[in-house]
Design an enzyme around this catalytic site. Sequence first.
Site, PDB file in Angstrom:
ATOM      1  N   ASN A   9      -2.145 -15.735 -10.103  1.00 28.99           N
ATOM      2  CA  ASN A   9      -2.809 -14.575  -9.496  1.00 28.99           C
ATOM      3  C   ASN A   9      -3.730 -13.922 -10.518  1.00 28.99           C
ATOM      4  OD1 ASN A   9      -1.241 -12.405 -10.919  1.00 28.99           O
ATOM      5  ND2 ASN A   9       0.444 -13.457  -9.865  1.00 28.99           N
ATOM      6  N   LYS A  45      10.447  -0.208  -0.740  1.00 28.56           N
ATOM      7  CA  LYS A  45      10.773  -0.999  -1.940  1.00 28.56           C
ATOM      8  C   LYS A  45      11.632  -0.196  -2.905  1.00 28.56           C
ATOM      9  CE  LYS A  45       6.901  -4.125  -1.902  1.00 28.56           C
ATOM     10  NZ  LYS A  45       5.563  -4.438  -2.365  1.00 28.56           N
ATOM     11  N   LYS A  67      15.206  -1.873  -3.547  1.00 27.62           N
ATOM     12  CA  LYS A  67      15.442  -2.492  -4.855  1.00 27.62           C
ATOM     13  C   LYS A  67      16.198  -1.564  -5.813  1.00 27.62           C
ATOM     14  CE  LYS A  67      11.424  -5.569  -4.378  1.00 27.62           C
ATOM     15  NZ  LYS A  67      10.516  -6.498  -5.058  1.00 27.62           N
TER      16      LYS A  67
END
Length: 417
Positions: free
Chosen positions: A224, A355, A359
């Site tokens: 990426n 998230k 997480k």
Amino acid sequence: MKNNVLQGKHIIVGITGGIAAYKSPLLVRLLVKAGAEVTCAVTPHALQFVTKLTLETVSNHPVYSDLFEHDNPHTTEHISLKDWGDAMVVAPATANIISKVANGIADDALSTLLLSFRKPLFICPAMNTQMLESPALKRNMQQLCDDGAFIVQPESGPLACGTSGNGRMAEPETIVDAMISQLSASCDGVALTQDCSSTLTPFSVLITAGPTYEKIDSVRFIGNFSTGKMGFALAEEFAARGCKVHLVAGPTHLSTNNTNIERIDVTSAREMYDAATRLFPSCNAAILSAAVADFRPEHEADHKIKKQSDQDDMTLHLVQNPDILASLGKAKRPDQILVGFALETDNELENAKKKLSKKNLDFIVLNSLHDKGAGFGHDTNKVTIIDRDGNIDEGSLKSKQAVAKDIADKMFSLVKI
Ligand code: CTP
């Protein structure tokens, strides 16, 4: 919140004979501004560079410079001062004072005070590069670290001797940031007034940075556009504050400057996962800024895959990589702080919040891809910091170094103060 730890604390500023002593009054002013009461203890050589009058004016306290001073109300000033002080910073610290303290030599007012001082001690070296890199000085600095002192690392730049290199004293703002960070992390307000030098191990931070490469064959990979600039800026910021930084870096051309940074280079997500899960248990905090590939090719060819002459398309079967952040979230102890990044294109805030909770993070840094100058490859970034109490702090476009400072401030505002 940021400066709370210095509020009402007694700080002794030790000053020795180096040209950087001209910055010491500014350091005193910044500490006073942060709420501390400051007394200066100086060597005779320091007074060649900065006057007693200046220091007494900015600190509003008498300067301690002579073991046998007649108008001194205490004949054993070094003993009463060491009880008075909650923390001590020596800035600038010459090679001479570092070597004396490391070896227990007490032959003037400041070194005698230092030998008797058992609370947090910050040493800010300032000297020319050759002296800094001499084996003797390195040995003595190591000894100071082993004895529990924090070294606020010097910076590179023009030096008084006319050369350029490593050895400039850290800027007063950096020194104050380092003191706030370490004192917040290591001692709460009560412990600070006690003997806590033995518990003052540097705050340690794990940082992941850069992209990961997932190998297709011996010449190709899936990657990426991440360059690692944000993660490296974070590593430098935490290291400048005296933290021990474990930087797990994917493939990048960036380099690190601060000796407080231990760099572990990895290529794939699985290598990053192995390094991060190994290091996390011994760290106080982790910030995962890497752009990790979510998937990798199921099979890696160990040779170059050749195309067939009649081949129109090709299918690569991908399998999921481990989610490093989610794994650390599961393993996280209550005394650890975990920070993630989020890169979103739609429903940014909602997805980032999801998230954060999924997480098990303390806060999440939402990257904007919509703003010009923010995101992959730029030297600037624009982020929103969201914490688990629902506080949302939307930042402006600023340098990645300035964003790293904001993230470090947020982190230390959450450490038990
Ligand atoms: N991350 C990680 N390991 C992965 C994937 C992501 O540690 N395998 C971390 C990143 O370093 C970042 C955070 O998780 O701190 C969020 O990454 P992001 O790519 O925004 O989200 P994903 O969790 O991968 O979810 P999605 O791609 O679906 O948005």
